[in-house]
Write an enzyme that holds these catalytic residues in place. Structure first.
Site, PDB file in Angstrom:
ATOM      1  N   HIS A 188       0.970  -1.260   0.018  1.00  0.00           N
ATOM      2  CA  HIS A 188      -0.045  -0.033   0.076  1.00  0.00           C
ATOM      3  C   HIS A 188       0.857   1.319  -0.031  1.00  0.00           C
ATOM      4  O   HIS A 188       0.667   2.122  -0.675  1.00  0.00           O
ATOM      5  CB  HIS A 188      -0.963  -0.026   1.066  1.00  0.00           C
ATOM      6  N   GLU A 219       2.028   1.986  -3.227  1.00  0.00           N
ATOM      7  CA  GLU A 219       1.033   2.346  -4.193  1.00  0.00           C
ATOM      8  C   GLU A 219       0.856   3.851  -3.956  1.00  0.00           C
ATOM      9  O   GLU A 219       0.774   4.940  -4.902  1.00  0.00           O
ATOM     10  CB  GLU A 219      -0.491   1.979  -3.886  1.00  0.00           C
ATOM     11  N   HIS A 220       1.155   4.509  -2.705  1.00  0.00           N
ATOM     12  CA  HIS A 220       1.219   6.065  -2.713  1.00  0.00           C
ATOM     13  C   HIS A 220       2.449   6.526  -3.348  1.00  0.00           C
ATOM     14  O   HIS A 220       2.505   7.660  -3.976  1.00  0.00           O
ATOM     15  CB  HIS A 220       1.248   6.456  -1.069  1.00  0.00           C
ATOM     16  N   GLU A 269      -3.468   7.775   7.857  1.00  0.00           N
ATOM     17  CA  GLU A 269      -4.401   7.077   7.090  1.00  0.00           C
ATOM     18  C   GLU A 269      -4.677   5.743   8.207  1.00  0.00           C
ATOM     19  O   GLU A 269      -5.964   5.611   8.093  1.00  0.00           O
ATOM     20  CB  GLU A 269      -3.871   6.350   5.855  1.00  0.00           C
TER      21      GLU A 269
END
Lengths: 412, 452
Positions: free
Chosen positions: B78, B81-82, B158
């Site tokens: 993840h 992905e950022h 997040e």
């Protein structure tokens, strides 16, 4: 544009390539704001009750009829408006319209369903107290609109909901869901000739006219000091409110462009660049305009570790200030316009979305030529318009701020 | 930037539910009718035409997700992905989304246990541009180290937003960790906080090197395009990127499950208690025959919010013990799937009483099976959902991307309605008896913390 034999108007886009029909209906100004204070939440309860059985069909039978035929008939209530959303396979459209007609004309409001849904709302009201975002927004609206229905919790209160009965629902339905308030958009595999009689069947027996609704400006009450709702959370949830514009405001497009550049443009907005990308203070920071019928609202939010709330708010305030004093850069403005014009057609790629847009255009008193006019209206906004509207709307020293959490160093 | 696992599971369940077309409609509606190609480099391409509007939804899916992370590096899939938005040799940090927006488009990305996806919705004449940009960050990612430091703070925020600030999400995380004894699905997609804090630039680069290659990717394009034109664009942009040797996706496998597990979270923030239960289940990819389809039907019969058995037995009626109940099947997974049940008691009912009542409904179903009427109703709802799915090009593209990254096939998506239609009451009962076994389950209680 379709006009039924009985005189009911709807906007229709014929789309035969997919065998589904989407219908969106809004009763303008028939939302939660029409409820007296002691009946707060009646819009939501009515919306939930309308598909809980009608005519000879009890709650179960009504739901089974939908599932058996690939139909969804659902109602909802907002602060301003009341809505019906219908989806159906084309082949079941007759049944779908029949169910919607039954719901509107012969709802049962059985005791069992009413008590069950009131229990459900009572539980949701308790759960609302668990959600930092809901606590923040309830506090925000209660503070901004202390003596206006917009300030009430949208679901109502435990007391107001528990007191509601079937006669109250019947009265709200009869008096508020009237023909003169109807706004209708239909997209799908259906012709104007087929739709006309359907409109009369669905809506023809509704009361012709509702009581006049005074649409008066009620700006949010702002304040200098943040409100802190103490909760033991690792991350504070912050929401803030400033002045926005109503849809009919001459500065609407300037405000729209301004908000896009400031906080509405996702990864490209100034708030995201300054708060998230440059400083890593938050995952999400945003703002949007809410053009209510009776108020213009600019609202935003950020969620950040308790010890970073003060810094985040400082950065956000300084961005408001920068927009007021300097406005946007020419390139920034041009890019915003390219996005706002270029992205508009993207939302018109599904039947459901187009039906929603048809309703939105009518609610804003726009004509069908709006699709062509919109780029011109956006392109006409100048950098000075944006700066001027920011100066008019956004005062960093008078921003209504609600923080749910345990923020550090916000005292001063 | 990301729709992470907890949200993803609901979405994947929806995708499974929607996973296909209108074959069942007597109106004779056509299926999605996708066209598929493979480039010499191994890039798979799926094109679904929809000519209603001059718009295209462009997605690149990688067959890699959180369950493919090295031990101790949870959250790296993840995090990468950022970081994919932080620049390449050609494009500066943060510029990717700005270029898309400047061209009137929207973009985002998401990570799940089994896949990572990137997408743009643009006017069809911008397809060339965005495909070029996706190919560029597949081959030429160049993340400035200082961006890693700042972006790590963003993913920590997040995690706080999605999980730590939400007792229900914390319980779900604990239950998932208890459901899988060995398989990496036990680790949250967002990552454990202490491991996320240690993720580095080198970790991200290594993960990109290991997994981001054309032979590990699927290009899905839905909208106003001609398949041959998409193939030509793909050749132009992705063709020059060489294939890379990939390690097989082998995850730790589960030992036999022999004991029901229970997890209780007491949290002062909770005002309204609730319970949920997860069962280990086959996924569409690992299921035998129509087992996955039968479980999809079972979830409808048990869990539909109005006509489902749990609702009718536990929510309707004066003395009903619950205010809401649900059931779901998560079958979109490369390895194991899961089946879940949830409920919220009405005031005055405790969780144990609600759990007993739920178990009674399950026991009755396992004893006597389902009726033909229930079966037909569940199928109608599912098949209609498959038609409604076609209304959205993004939903359509997502159905194919998630299928192909979780071991399923284009053909399986296309015949999904036929297979749903063919499910029998006996198959539903057999699947229910196999899956709804307490020994393969975790039951979670979310309770207010008693004030001391």
């Amino acid at each position: 544009m379709v006009k039924s034999p009985g005189g009911i108007e709807a906007w229709l886009v014929r789309e035969p390539s997919i065998p589904i029909i989407a219908m969106e209906v809004v009763w303008r100004d028939a939302g939660e704001k029409r409820a007296p204070a002691n009946q707060a939440g009646i819009g939501g309860l009515l919306a939930a009750m309308l598909d809980e059985g009608a005519g000879d069909l009890n709650s179960q039978a009504f739901a089974e009829r939908q599932q058996d035929n690939g139909i969804s008939v659902s109602f909802s209530a907002g602060r301003d408006h009341f809505s019906l959303s219908l989806r159906s396979l084309s082949r079941s459209a007759g049944t779908a319209f029949e169910l919607a007609e039954l719901a509107l004309t012969r709802p049962r409001f059985d005791d069992e369903a009413l008590e069950r849904l009131k229990r459900s709302i009572a539980t949701q009201l308790i759960r609302d107290q668990e959600q930092p975002g809901t606590i923040a927004s309830t506090t925000l609206y209660a503070t901004a609109f202390p003596s206006h229905p917009y300030g009430r919790p949208q679901r109502g209160t435990a007391e107001s909901v528990s007191a509601l009965g079937r006669e109250d629902l019947k009265a709200f339905l009869a008096n508020e869901l009237t023909r003169d308030r109807l706004v209708i958009g239909v997209v799908g595999d259906i012709t104007a000739e087929q739709l006309g009689p359907v409109l009369d069947r669905l809506f023809g027996s509704l009361k012709a006219k509702g009581d006049p609704v005074a649409v008066a400006e009620q700006p949010p009450a702002l304040r200098e000091r943040p409100i802190v709702v103490d909760r033991d959370l690792p991350q504070s949830v912050v929401q803030f409110m400033g002045h926005g514009v109503r849809r009919d405001d001459p500065d609407y497009y300037a405000a729209y462009v301004m908000n896009y550049i400031l906080g509405g443009g996702g990864f490209n907005s100034r708030l995201t660049v300054e708060v998230r990308e440059k400083r890593g203070l938050a995952y999400s920071v945003y703002s949007y305009l809410i053009p209510m019928r009776e108020s213009g609202i600019w609202q935003g939010g950020v969620a950040t570790r308790n010890d970073q709330v003060a810094e985040s708010l400082r950065v956000i305030r300084s961005e408001l200030d920068r927009m007021r004093k300097k406005g946007p850069g020419e390139k920034e403005l041009a890019e915003a316009k390219t996005f706002l014009n270029g992205s508009f057609p993207l939302q018109l790629s599904s039947n459901s979305a187009i039906a929603g847009t048809l309703v939105g255009m009518q609610l804003a008193d726009l004509g069908p030529d709006y699709i062509d006019e919109r780029p011109k209206l956006i392109n006409a906004v100048t950098a000075d318009d944006v700066r001027r509207v920011a100066e008019r709307l956004l005062d960093p020293s008078k921003l209504l701020v609600v923080v749910v959490g345990r923020p550090v160093g916000l005292g001063g | 930037m990301s729709i992470h696992a907890r949200m993803m599971s609901a979405l994947a369940a929806a995708a499974a539910v929607l996973a296909a077309v209108a074959l069942a409609s007597p109106a004779g509606a056509a299926s999605f009718d996708p066209k598929t190609f493979r480039l010499a480099s191994g890039l798979d391409i799926v094109v679904i035409e929809d000519h209603r509007a001059p718009v295209v939804h462009h997605m690149v899916w990688y067959r890699v997700g959180a369950a493919d992370e090295p031990p101790g590096k949870s959250g790296i899939a993840h995090f990468l992905e950022h970081l994919m938005f932080k620049g390449t040799k050609l494009i500066g940090p943060g510029e990717f989304s700005k270029i898309v927006a400047r061209n009137g488009g929207r973009d985002n990305a998401f990570t799940s246990q089994d896949y990572t996806g990137y997408f743009q919705t643009v006017a069809v004449d911008k397809l060339d541009l965005v495909m070029g940009m996706e190919a560029d960050r597949m081959a030429n990612l160049a993340i400035p180290p200082d961006e890693v430091e700042r972006e790590r703070e963003v993913i920590l925020e997040e995690r706080r937003s999605r999980t730590d600030n939400n007792p229900g999400a914390l319980l779900a995380e604990q239950m998932t960790a208890a459901l899988y004894l060995a398989h990496p699905y036990r680790i949250p997609v967002i990552g454990w906080m202490h491991e996320m804090q240690g993720l580095t630039h080198a970790d991200a680069v290594a993960f990109h090197q290991a997994h981001y290659a054309p032979n590990n990717a699927i290009l899905v394009v839905a909208g106003d395009v001609q398949p041959e034109a998409v193939r030509a664009l793909a050749e132009k942009h992705f063709g020059p990127i060489p294939a890379r040797e990939l390690k097989p996706r082998k995850r730790l496998q589960e030992p036999p499950h022999i004991a029901a597990r229970r997890v209780t979270l007491e949290d002062a923030r909770v005002k309204q208690s609730s319970l949920s239960r997860y069962y280990l289940a086959p996924s569409y990819s690992t299921a035998e025959g129509r087992e996955g389809h039968a479980l999809t039907v079972l979830a409808e019969i048990l869990g539909d919010g109005r006509t489902g058995r749990l609702h009718k037995a536990l929510v309707v009626g004066e003395r009903a013990p619950a205010v809401s109940v649900s059931a779901w099947y998560q079958g979109t997974a490369l390895d194991l799937g899961s089946f879940g049940i949830g409920g919220r008691p009405r005031n005055g009912t405790d969780l144990a009483a609600l759990e007993t009542a739920i178990d009674k409904v399950i026991a009755e179903l396992l004893e006597n099976g389902i009726t033909e009427e229930e079966l037909a109703r569940a199928k109608s709802g599912l098949l209609a959902g498959a038609v409604f799915a076609r209304d959205s090009i993004s939903t359509t593209a997502r159905i194919f991307g998630s299928a192909l990254t979780t071991g399923s096939t284009v053909e399986a998506v296309e015949v999904w309605p036929e297979r749903i239609e063919a499910v029998t009451a006996a198959e539903v009962l057999a699947a229910a008896r196999k899956v709804l076994d307490p020994r393969r389950s975790v039951t979670g209680y979310l309770l207010p913390k008693p004030t001391t």
